[in-house]
Every structure is written in structure tokens, then in C-alpha cells.
Design a protein around this motif. Structure first.
Motif, PDB file in Angstrom:
ATOM      1  N   UNK A  84      -3.480  -4.738  -1.923  1.00 51.55           N
ATOM      2  CA  UNK A  84      -2.175  -4.112  -1.695  1.00 51.55           C
ATOM      3  C   UNK A  84      -1.849  -3.178  -2.861  1.00 51.55           C
ATOM      4  N   UNK A  85      -1.029  -2.164  -2.616  1.00 49.35           N
ATOM      5  CA  UNK A  85      -0.684  -1.236  -3.693  1.00 49.35           C
ATOM      6  C   UNK A  85       0.348  -1.813  -4.656  1.00 49.35           C
ATOM      7  N   UNK A 144       1.848 -12.114   3.420  1.00 51.71           N
ATOM      8  CA  UNK A 144       1.815 -12.057   4.885  1.00 51.71           C
ATOM      9  C   UNK A 144       1.705 -10.631   5.424  1.00 51.71           C
ATOM     10  N   UNK A 145       2.271  -9.672   4.689  1.00 49.41           N
ATOM     11  CA  UNK A 145       2.424  -8.350   5.279  1.00 49.41           C
ATOM     12  C   UNK A 145       1.608  -7.234   4.631  1.00 49.41           C
ATOM     13  N   UNK A 146       1.090  -7.461   3.438  1.00 47.82           N
ATOM     14  CA  UNK A 146       0.530  -6.333   2.684  1.00 47.82           C
ATOM     15  C   UNK A 146      -0.971  -6.430   2.507  1.00 47.82           C
ATOM     16  N   UNK A 197       9.853 -15.309  -2.458  1.00 52.57           N
ATOM     17  CA  UNK A 197      10.031 -14.479  -1.253  1.00 52.57           C
ATOM     18  C   UNK A 197       9.112 -13.260  -1.342  1.00 52.57           C
ATOM     19  N   UNK A 214       5.516 -14.250  -0.699  1.00 51.20           N
ATOM     20  CA  UNK A 214       5.228 -14.586   0.698  1.00 51.20           C
ATOM     21  C   UNK A 214       5.162 -13.332   1.556  1.00 51.20           C
ATOM     22  N   UNK A 215       6.134 -12.436   1.376  1.00 50.61           N
ATOM     23  CA  UNK A 215       6.111 -11.215   2.187  1.00 50.61           C
ATOM     24  C   UNK A 215       4.879 -10.384   1.837  1.00 50.61           C
ATOM     25  N   UNK A 229       1.843  -4.414   7.685  1.00 51.12           N
ATOM     26  CA  UNK A 229       1.263  -4.722   8.976  1.00 51.12           C
ATOM     27  C   UNK A 229       2.325  -4.663  10.053  1.00 51.12           C
ATOM     28  N   UNK A 280      11.612 -10.017   7.190  1.00 52.54           N
ATOM     29  CA  UNK A 280      10.909 -11.239   6.805  1.00 52.54           C
ATOM     30  C   UNK A 280      11.485 -11.768   5.491  1.00 52.54           C
ATOM     31  N   UNK A 336       5.744  -6.504  -2.246  1.00 48.05           N
ATOM     32  CA  UNK A 336       6.517  -5.998  -1.116  1.00 48.05           C
ATOM     33  C   UNK A 336       7.846  -5.407  -1.569  1.00 48.05           C
ATOM     34  N   UNK A 337       8.483  -6.043  -2.553  1.00 49.44           N
ATOM     35  CA  UNK A 337       9.791  -5.572  -3.022  1.00 49.44           C
ATOM     36  C   UNK A 337       9.725  -5.332  -4.530  1.00 49.44           C
TER      37      UNK A 337
END
Lengths: 369, 542, 217
Positions: free
Chosen positions: B104-105, B186-188, B179, B182-183, C31, C39, B108-109
């Protein structure tokens, strides 16, 4: 597999030799220094403690086997599988084995389950509380002193209170050998914990609830004294909160209870008239006065009222002005009680009056002139 | 802010001034600042521990003038070490490594990430400022009421309130961080990086984050209630006013036991990255390892009352069984680690040495913990020095060993230069000896009946063992000197690392050292949990 | 992000199990599926649930230890049919209007969105004012924070809930402000969704609180 079998075997021999030497040297030091014995609890003196001690030995045996097995495998891997110059190709890339995973999940589960069942069996006897114990005593743990209320066999009526926790000062928790003693625990302030190392047992003393447990000291232990102390941080006098368990023969114990019960019923003799007593009060672990003064060379008295809750004991000792050298030591008075302490004459000068239970909170200056 | 003082030293590898470091949202810089901040608090916590050990070296009060100061020393030692060193240190590694490992770059936040970071020194300074405002908290890091209540002979000063506020701040930092993790996880993840191709460290951070997310708010509630009791006349925890003292313990340990796993799981993850690399083998039982981690996390929520066996107010058989069961997934991990080394080709660079130190020491911390799972034995051992020995074998022998393994392992990635191997091994040897000298005798003195948290003792049988432990603690302190020297020397003149000095297999080694902003110019194909291994060896390695 | 749907499915490690999943060449953006902020908000709400779980645990534990509950002194003080019922209805309605705002922005109806979010924002403030007024009434009847465990638990639970409503009102205010500035569209309105989730959470907590504090015998 880059190296020849022969090279492998010689290095394996060397690895084993080194391993044996290291382990042997370690064990030799360990046993020689007496550390192995120190890895077991102190000698147990109650029937409950013997069971705990035996359980400890079983767990220690399992633990030792597991430790030697796993540590041995680690050291073996380090010695045996270090990379050699001829190891240019990769070792076999093994990703795992479901059979092995199942084996080393199931076997440890079985082992801990056996240990659990054994623990539970021991717990059921160690933690058992009977309806009709031979002796009932209530331990009251206040910051920072233990008091012991001796109760009638039905546990309802108090016979007398022992407010001196240490045997050296003539007090202590006096108990009979060979009889079943039930101790109930109460606290007027914060959480304490009743802990006697020789009992291999402790139980928290929670304010607002009563905990009970029982112990039976071995009949052969009569005449012994064991030190116990508070095991739950309770403030700035925590470490001083010690007490002694004094074990007597059942007959001597009965005589002790009889004597103390009788003494408690005697009303104190009235003070000779004409003797003036200073007034001193304690509330919220503070004296109401910071300064007292009396005449030099003359006996005096202090009428002391302890307005803190029951279980929170105070006294008024006289010390040198350094605050540590004790000149006149007085027994403690429980919360809700008052007492008149008599003191012998002092030379002119400055002294400290102080509560020996709370020296950091309760002290003042006594001027004698 | 203490954490920024190191910035000039690293300016040679990271262009950009102090201002840029203070305002950065780059997870790598934030991760490094987490680590620096945590290390400074590690030194502070260590000094507090030396104070404790100095006092206990001999019977009598020599070093501190009264027991209140002693109580402050160990309370602040534990608080600083747990909340400002171990947890943020591991979060720092997570911050630096997790986005790199999953391709990931950034997190998430990124801005919330920066907030999480800066809450830590804020909380730390608040906590330590209590020493200047009439004394620190002195009711132990557990701060059981009623002792921690505002009452005579309890905790009357500001120290306890500052302690509560700083812990809430640090807790908030942890929650926001979890948080974010986790994000991110899960997302990156990069294309191809399925959940079951993630490095084990990422998995442990994932489970840790779930624990933090579920458990930390609960202690926040307990701290809030304690604060209300102390300042607004609340009646939660003081039986004198209708509250329940044991209630606090239940809520506190509902957090603080999972927190134990927060403090060890990421260290286990780091070991699981290092052992395979220096054994030239894949991790044995990758999936079993993940399930074991998840099992520890799940069981972690059902064992809290094993800290309360002696209260007489908890259901003993259930918590005893659950506690025993924790040994099983931990054992699975051990056997997997050993099998990873088995028939491998081990090389002993400093990260590997520390990883092996972790294995040998954490093993002791695991085994002596099993004693306390047995309730009757715990009646004897609870609140004695045995427990102190146990928790330090876990936290020092485990977490700290893991942290140093990680520092030596990822330092080349962070700064582009290698740490010196000789100094590293010198540090390990001194630290290893010091740690055993300090903490092993505590087993014996605990079995001999010495309770924890006492400022003084009069039992002659305890003196020699205590002196030994004190000597050990100063040995540990000495072991920090070669490390600090090593860092300062290596930052300037250490061997240039190159992208992948250890022949490691995870994605962070596919980019430059240090990585560019946003981490990757291009990513390799991800077909397994070892993408770089696949790249080097094609299919032949399998 | 076409590769994501199958990249998200978990497969065994190692080439034997997972090598057939070709690596995609797409970039690094999130994604598919649920967006990062939403989320994040769901996870944040999870932590908030645990926070209130701690408080509720303390409440029930305290309640179980005291009998009668409420104590005789405060037997009829908490009346579920009083002002608090109106406040409850207002909060429930605000949740509905909040959802209407979300639905509106999802279909791109900015006008309806702005109208509903404004109503929600105002209802939130009204709830807070009513709660403060209710507090002053209770204070007048002697029910305060230090009036025994009953008062402590009541004000702690409702107070922390009120603080969360306040936080929610601020979130709604930010959404409102950004809406006024012309932001949000059918495609980009994560902040609205997130604020709405939080607002629903606050609403649900209140319904539980109301049931437990006022209705539970």
C-alpha cells in the motif's frame, strides 16, 4: 542437501557434544547453588497447603519436561542446522504438515486438561468452607494494621479483639494446631490481602464483602510462629502491614481464649481523680491537634478518641523529635473507640507524638516545659 | 517535544527539515517517530525501574525517603513501559511495516495516523508532569479503587487524575490506530495480496487491532467512572459510598488481559518474519500460525478474571480452564517456529540472535504462566515476585527481545544503512545475561513469600536474591549503551544496506531503502506469501 | 478495480493453492465494496459500542447490588411519560430525517438532502436542550451525580450519551456546512453516510438507555 553424509555426521557429533556439555554445565551450577530447591514453595504447614505443594510439584514436573524438550529442540536446531559454507542451494522448502499441527494441538490440549482437572480437585478441598468449623476468627485489615476478632463457635458473637499483630509485641493471630480454623476477612477501607507464605495461600480482603477460608495447621507445628503480610497494595504503609501466626496446642489455645475473654469483660479501673488528661481526636487519619504541651517532670495522660470507622486503628506514641526513636509505646485503639493513655514524666524539650500505624499522616509536636 | 530531537540525525537520509517531520502524514516517518518516542519512554521507564531495584537491593529504606515515593516509582514504571513503550513501539513497527508489506502507498487515514502519534507524547508529558505537581499516581498501574479514590490514605493528589487523563488519551490513540490498521489491511492491499498471502506480522497486527478496538474502549469507560468518582462525587467503586471495588477489577482486566496479547502478538509476528529469512525456509504451518493467533485473540477475552483468582468473587473453574487453554495455541506457535528452523540453513545475524533470544526467554514466560492458571497454585503465587518474574519474562524476554530483533531487522530499510553486527551481539549478550539475572531470582524470592509492591522487607532469606536482581537490572541498563552508540554511528557511517540485505521475501524489501514517498515505483507479482522468493527463484524453490 | 472481487476472496497460501490468481496491474486505490471512511466509521462505532458496554456492565452490576432500585427516595423521579418521552420521539424522528437526507443525496437530490440534514441538525440541538432542561428538573428533585449509586449511574450513562449526541451534532454541522458550500453529490458523499451511521448509533444507544433507565422495572 549440499554436504556429504560424512561431514554431516561429524558435525552432528560435535553439535551433540557441545549441547551435552552446555546442558550439563548449566544443570551442575543450578543444582550446586541450591537453586533447584529454591524453585519450590516454602515448607507447607497446613493440610490445605500440603495439597497445593503437591500440585505445584506435579506442574513443575510437567513444566520441566516441556522446558527441556522445547529448549532442547531450539538449541539443537541452532547447533545442527547452522548454515555452512558449502550450503549454496536452498534447504527443502517445507510449508507445513497438517499431521504435525494436529499432533501438537491435541497433545498439549490433553496435557493442560489433565492439569486443569487436577487443579480443580485440589481447589475443591483447598477452597472448601464448612458450616461448623472448630474455631472462628475474623481478621480485620485496615490501613495499615491487622486486628483479629475471636468469635464464638457459631461466629455470631465477638469474644475479644487482638489488636497487636506481631508476636514480638505480645500479640499475633493465635491459632490451635490440628483444629479446623475458619477465617473471615473484612476491611473498613481499601483492598488488602491476607497472605501467609507457609499456608501457600492468600485471599483478598475486600471492603464491602466478606471472604472466608479455612485451614488446619499440622498437629506437629504447635509452638511455631509464621510471618504473614498484606499482599495487595494498600497505600503508603503497605509493607509494614505484617502479622504473625502463633500456633499453640489445642489445650493452650483454649486457655488463651478463656483468659483473653475474661480480660475483655473486665471494665478498666477508674482513673485517679485530679489527674488531668489532654484531649486528642483522630478523624480521616488526621489528629485534630498539631501541638500539645505538658509540664516537665510530671506524669500526664491523653484522652484519645478514634472517630475513624472500625478496623482503622490508631495510637499515640511519644517519640524523640527525630520522629523515629520510640520513647513511650502505646497499644492501638480501634476506630469508634476512645481510651486514656497514661504517660510517664518527660524532661523539658520538644518531642513528637505520632500514630505508629500512620506515621506519615498523623504526627504532631509535644512541647514539654 | 522530545520525539523530535532525533530528527537532525536522520535528516541525512530523509531530506526535509524539522517542520516536515512534525507535520508529516507519511506512515514511514510516523512509524519512525512512534519508535523514537517509545524508545525515549523505554529509557524513562527503565530509570524508574532502576529506582525500584536500587531501593530493594538491601533491607531498609535507603534510596527513597518514604514508601509513597516508592509506590510512585513502580506505578509510573509499569504505566510508562506498558502504555508509552511496548504498545506504541509495536504500533510503530506496524505503522512502518504494514503498508509496505501489503503493497500500500500509505495508511488508510494518514492524518488520523498523525493524530494517533501525537497523542502519545501529549499523554506521556501529562503523565510525567505529575511528578512536578505534587507526585505521580501511586496506586499501582492497575490503580484498584478504593485505593485510587480521592480518600484519606488513598490517592488524594493530582497524580491519579493526570494518570487517568493520560491513559484515556493514549487509549484514544490506540483505538484510532487500530481502526487505521484494520481499514488499511482490509482495503489497501495490493492486487494479488489476498488475506492468506499476507505476511504473519500483518496478521498479528490485524488480530491485535481487533483486540485494541474491542478492549480499549472498555478500560476507557472504567477510567471515566473512576474519574467521576474522584472528581464529581460518583459512587461506582468505593464500597464506603455504595460502590463495588471488584467491579472495577472486572472492567479493568477485561481490557488489560487482551492488552497483554496486544503487547506480545506483534512481537510474535516479527519473530515469524525473521526466523524464516535467516533459516532460508518458509514459515512452517503458515495457516496454523494464523489460526493460533486468532485463537489467542479470542481466548484473550475470556480469561480476564485469572488476575482475580484471590478476590473470592469470580467463577474459578471457567477462567482456570480458559487460561490453561491459552497454552495450546502458544505451544502451536513454538512448534511451528522450531519446525521452521528444522533442517534449515541458519545464519546468525543480530536480528536472528534476538529472535532466538525471544524463543528461549518467552518459553520461560509461557511456562511459568501456566503455574498461575492452576487456581490453588495461584493462591500461593498471586501478587508475589513470581508474578513479577512471569510478566517480565513475557514482556522483556518476549516483547523487548522481539522489538530489538525488529529494530536490527528493519533499521536498514528505514535508514538505508546497516546497524553494526558486533555492537549488536555485544548488546544481546549483556542484555541476555542482565535479563536472566534480574528476573530469574524473582521466581525464587516469590516462592519464598515476598509480595510485590513492597518498599522494604525484613526477611534475610530474600536479601541475596534481591541484590542479584538489582545487579541484573543495572546490567540491562548497561546493555542499552552499545545500542544507542550503534544507532548514532550507523546512521552516519553504517554499511550501505541496499534494497534487500537479508534476502528477505516480503514486499517491503522490494522497494528502495529507505523507500520513496508512497513506497513503490512498481510491485512484483504476488503469487504467494513470499513474493520476493518467487521473484528470485521462480518456481524452482517450491 | 476489476481484479478486486476475486482478490478479496481468500485462498490457500503457496503456489499450489493460489498461484492461478494472476496479479493484477491496477493501482493502489481502495478495493471495491465499502469505502474507507465508512468502514472506518463502522469500526469506530464498534469501539463506541464497547465503551457503552463497559458503562452498561457497571450499571447492571451496581443495580444488582442495590435493592430497591430505584431507591425509595427516587421511586417516581424518572417518569417515562414526561418530557423525556418527547425528547425520545424527537431523537427517533431525527434518525428518520437523517436517513431521508442520505437517501436524497444518494439519488443526487441536493435540495431534499439539505432540507433533511438541516432538520436533523436542529432536532439534535433540541434534544440536547431538552436533556439539559430535564437535568435541571432532576437536580431540583435532589437527583444529582452524588446522590448515591442511582444518581451516579443515571447521570454517567445519560451524560456520556449526551456527549455523543453533541459529537453527532458537530458532525452534522460539518456536513451541513460542507453541503452549504456546495459539496456532496450522488457519487461523493461518504461523509454524509458516515455521519448518518454515527447518528443512528447514537439514536439506538438512547433507545436502549431509555428502556433500561425508564422502563425496566
Amino acid at each position: 542437501m549440499s554436504s556429504s553424509p560424512r561431514k554431516r555426521s561429524t558435525s552432528a557429533v560435535r553439535a551433540i557434544a557441545l549441547l551435552v556439555i552446555v546442558v550439563a554445565a548449566f544443570c551442575a551450577v543450578f543444582f550446586y547453588a541450591g537453586w533447584w530447591d529454591a524453585m519450590f514453595p516454602v515448607k507447607a504447614v497446613t493440610s490445605q497447603a500440603h495439597q497445593v505443594s503437591e500440585l505445584y510439584t506435579v506442574i513443575m514436573a510437567v513444566a520441566t519436561v516441556v522446558f527441556l524438550l522445547v529448549e532442547g529442540l531450539i538449541i539443537w536446531s541452532i547447533l545442527r542446522y547452522r548454515r555452512r559454507p558449502e550450503d549454496t542451494e536452498l534447504p527443502p522448502q517445507i510449508h507445513g504438515s497438517n499431521v504435525l499441527e494436529v499432533i501438537w494441538t491435541v497433545i498439549p490440549t490433553a496435557v493442560v486438561f489433565v492439569l486443569f482437572v487436577m487443579s480443580l480437585n485440589t481447589l475443591n478441598t483447598v477452597d472448601a468452607v464448612s458450616k461448623t468449623p472448630d474455631v472462628q476468627i475474623r481478621a480485620v485489615a485496615g490501613q495499615f494494621q491487622w486486628q483479629f476478632d475471636y468469635l464464638t463457635p457459631d461466629g455470631k458473637t465477638k469474644l475479644f479483639t487482638e489488636s497487636t499483630p506481631l508476636a514480638a509485641n505480645g500479640g499475633g493471630l493465635v491459632v490451635p494446631a490440628g483444629l479446623n480454623v475458619q477465617l473471615s476477612l473484612t476491611s473498613p477501607d481499601v483492598i488488602h490481602s491476607f497472605y501467609v507464605p507457609r499456608f501457600l495461600f492468600k485471599r483478598d480482603v475486600n471492603p464491602g464483602m466478606v471472604n472466608r477460608f479455612e485451614f488446619t495447621i499440622d498437629p506437629t507445628e504447635a509452638g511455631q510462629t509464621y510471618r504473614g503480610q498484606c499482599a495487595e497494595l494498600c497505600g503508603i504503609g503497605h509493607w509494614t502491614m505484617q502479622f504473625d501466626v502463633v500456633v499453640k496446642l489445642p489445650s493452650d489455645f483454649a486457655a488463651y481464649v478463656k483468659e483473653r475473654t475474661a480480660a475483655a469483660l473486665v471494665t478498666p479501673a477508674p482513673r485517679p481523680s485530679g489527674s488531668v488528661a489532654l484531649e486528642l481526636k483522630a478523624k480521616d487519619i488526621q489528629y485534630d491537634k498539631k501541638d500539645l504541651s505538658v509540664a516537665a517532670g510530671q506524669a500526664f495522660a491523653i484522652h484519645f478518641t478514634n472517630s475513624d470507622p472500625a478496623g482503622l486503628a490508631h495510637d499515640v506514641d511519644i517519640r524523640q523529635s527525630d520522629g523515629t526513636t520510640v520513647l513511650q509505646d502505646k497499644p492501638t485503639t480501634d476506630g469508634g473507640k476512645d481510651v486514656t493513655y497514661d504517660y510517664t514524666a518527660l524532661k523539658a524539650g520538644t518531642y513528637t507524638f505520632i500514630c505508629s500505624v500512620h506515621p506519615q499522616n498523623m504526627s504532631g509536636t509535644l512541647t514539654v516545659k | 517535544m522530545a520525539t523530535t530531537t532525533i530528527a537532525p540525525a536522520t535528516a541525512s537520509t530523509y531530506r526535509g527539515g524539522l517542520y516536515e517531520w512534525l507535520t508529516t502524514t507519511d506512515h514511514k516517518k510516523i512509524g519512525i517517530m512512534y519508535i523514537i518516542s517509545s524508545f525515549i519512554f523505554f529509557l524513562i521507564g527503565g530509570l524508574l525501574a532502576l529506582g525500584v531495584r536500587t531501593e530493594l537491593a538491601q533491607p531498609g529504606l535507603q534510596f527513597v525517603s518514604n514508601e509513597g515515593i516508592y509506590n510512585q516509582l513502580f506505578t509510573m514504571h509499569a504505566t510508562v513501559m506498558i502504555f508509552l513503550f511496548v504498545i506504541p513501539m509495536l504500533a510503530g513497527f506496524g505503522n512502518y511495516v504494514v503498508p509496505l508489506m501489503i503493497g500500500a502507498p500509505d495508511m488508510a487515514f494518514p492524518r488520523i495516523n498523525a493524530l494517533s502519534l501525537w497523542l502519545l507524547p501529549l499523554g506521556g508529558i501529562l503523565l510525567l508532569s505529575s511528578f512536578l505537581l505534587g507526585g505521580g499516581a501511586q496506586a499501582g498501574w492497575t490503580s484498584y479503587p478504593p485505593l485510587s479514590e480521592d480518600r484519606p490514605l488513598g490517592s488524594t493528589g493530582y497524580g491519579q487524575d493526570l494518570w487517568i487523563v493520560s491513559l484515556i488519551l493514549i487509549g484514544t490513540s490506540s483505538i484510532l490506530g487500530s481502526i487505521n490498521f484494520l481499514v488499511t489491511i482490509f482495503k489497501m492491499r495490493a492486487p494479488g495480496m489476498t488475506l492468506f498471502r499476507m505476511p504473519i506480522l500483518v496478521w498479528t497486527v490485524l488480530v491485535t487491532s481487533v483486540l485494541v478496538l474491542m478492549a480499549t474502549p472498555v478500560i476507557t469507560s472504567a477510567l471515566m467512572m473512576l474519574f467521576i468518582d474522584r472528581n464529581y462525587g460518583g459512587h461506582f467503586f468505593d464500597p464506603a459510598t455504595g460502590g463495588s471495588a471488584v467491579l472495577y477489577q472486572n472492567i479493568f482486566w477485561f481490557y488489560s488481559h487482551p492488552a497483554v496479547y496486544v503487547m506480545i502478538l506483534p512481537a510474535m509476528g516479527m519473530i515469524s518474519e525473521i526466523l524464516p529469512v535467516f533459516s532460508r525456509k518458509p514459515l512452517f504451518g503458515y495457516k496454523a500460525f494464523i489460526f493460533a493467533t486468532a485463537a489467542i485473540g479470542a481466548l484473550g477475552f475470556s480469561v480476564w478474571a485469572h488476575h482475580m483468582f484471590t478476590t473470592g468473587a469470580v467463577f474459578l473453574p471457567f477462567f482456570s480452564l480458559m487460561t490453561f487453554l491459552i497454552a495450546v495455541p502458544t505451544g502451536v506457535k513454538f512448534f511451528n517456529w522450531i519446525s521452521t528452523m528444522w533442517r534449515g540453513q541458519l545464519t546468525f545475524s543480530t536480528p536472528m540472535i534476538f529472535a532466538l533470544g525471544f524463543l528461549t526467554m518467552f518459553l520461560i514466560g509461557g511456562i511459568n504462566g501456566a503455574f498461575s492458571a492452576s487456581v490453588p497454585v495461584d493462591f500461593a503465587l498471586h501478587d508475589t515476585y513470581w508474578v513479577v518474574a512471569h510478566l517480565h519474562y513475557v514482556l522483556f524476554g518476549g516483547s523487548v527481545m522481539g522489538v530489538f530483533a525488529g529494530l536490527y531487522y528493519w533499521f536498514p530499510k528505514m535508514f538505508g544503512r546497516m546497524l553494526d553486527e558486533t555492537l549488536g551481539k555485544v548488546q544481546f549478550i549483556i542484555m541476555f545475561i542482565g535479563l536472566n539475572l534480574t528476573f530469574f531470582p524473582m521466581h525464587m524470592v516469590g516462592l519464598a513469600g515476598m509480595p510485590r509492591r513492597i518498599a522494604d522487607y525484613a526477611n534475610s532469606g530474600w536479601t541475596d536474591l534481591n541484590l542479584l536482581a538489582t545487579i541484573g537490572s543495572f546490567t540491562i541498563a548497561v546493555s542499552m549503551l552499545p545500542f544507542i552508540w550503534n544507532v548514532f554511528v550507523s546512521l552516519r557511517s553504517g554499511k550501505i544496506a541496499g534494497d534487500n540485505p537479508w534476502e528477505a521475501n516480503t514486499l517491503e524489501w522490494a522497494t528502495s531503502s529507505p523507500p520513496p514517498p508512497y513506497n513503490f515505483d512498481h510491485l512484483p507479482e504476488i503469487r504467494s506469501e513470499r513474493p520476493l522468493f518467487d521473484l528470485r527463484h521462480g518456481k524452482t524453490g517450491h | 478495480m476489476t481484479a478486486d472481487s476475486h482478490a478479496l476472496t481468500t485462498t490457500g497460501h503457496g503456489p499450489a493453492a493460489g498461484a492461478d490468481h494472476g496479479p493484477a496491474t491496477a493501482g493502489h486505490e481502495s478495493r471495491g465494496g465499502i469505502s474507507n471512511p465508512i468502514l472506518g466509521m463502522l469500526l469506530f462505532i464498534t469501539s463506541e459500542v464497547m465503551f457503552f458496554a463497559g458503562l452498561f456492565g457497571a450499571y447492571f452490576s451496581t443495580r444488582a447490588a442495590h435493592s430497591p432500585w430505584p431507591p425509595d427516595k427516587f421511586a417516581g423521579t424518572l417518569n417515562p411519560l414526561g418530557l423525556i418521552l418527547i425528547a425520545t420521539i424527537i431523537l427517533v424522528i431525527s434518525s428518520v430525517t437523517c436517513q431521508l437526507a442520505v437517501n436524497a443525496i444518494r439519488r443526487g437530490d441536493r435540495k431534499a438532502f439539505m432540507r433533511n440534514i438541516t432538520v436533523t441538525f436542529i432536532l439534535g440541538i433540541v434534544f440536547l436542550i431538552m436533556q439539559m432542561y430535564d437535568y435541571s428538573v432532576l437536580f431540583g428533585e435532589g437527583l444529582t451525580m452524588d446522590a448515591g449509586p442511582f444518581g451516579t449511574t443515571y447521570f454517567t450513562l445519560t451524560g456520556f450519551h449526551g456527549a455523543h449526541v453533541f459529537g453527532g451534532v458537530i458532525m452534522l454541522g460539518v456536513v451541513l456546512y460542507r453541503g452549504t458550500a456546495g459539496q456532496f453529490s450522488a457519487r461523493h458523499h461518504d461523509a454524509v453516510e458516515a455521519a448518518s451511521l454515527y447518528w443512528h448509533f447514537v439514536d439506538v444507544v438512547w433507545i436502549i438507555l431509555f428502556s433500561v433507565l425508564y422502563l425496566l422495572p
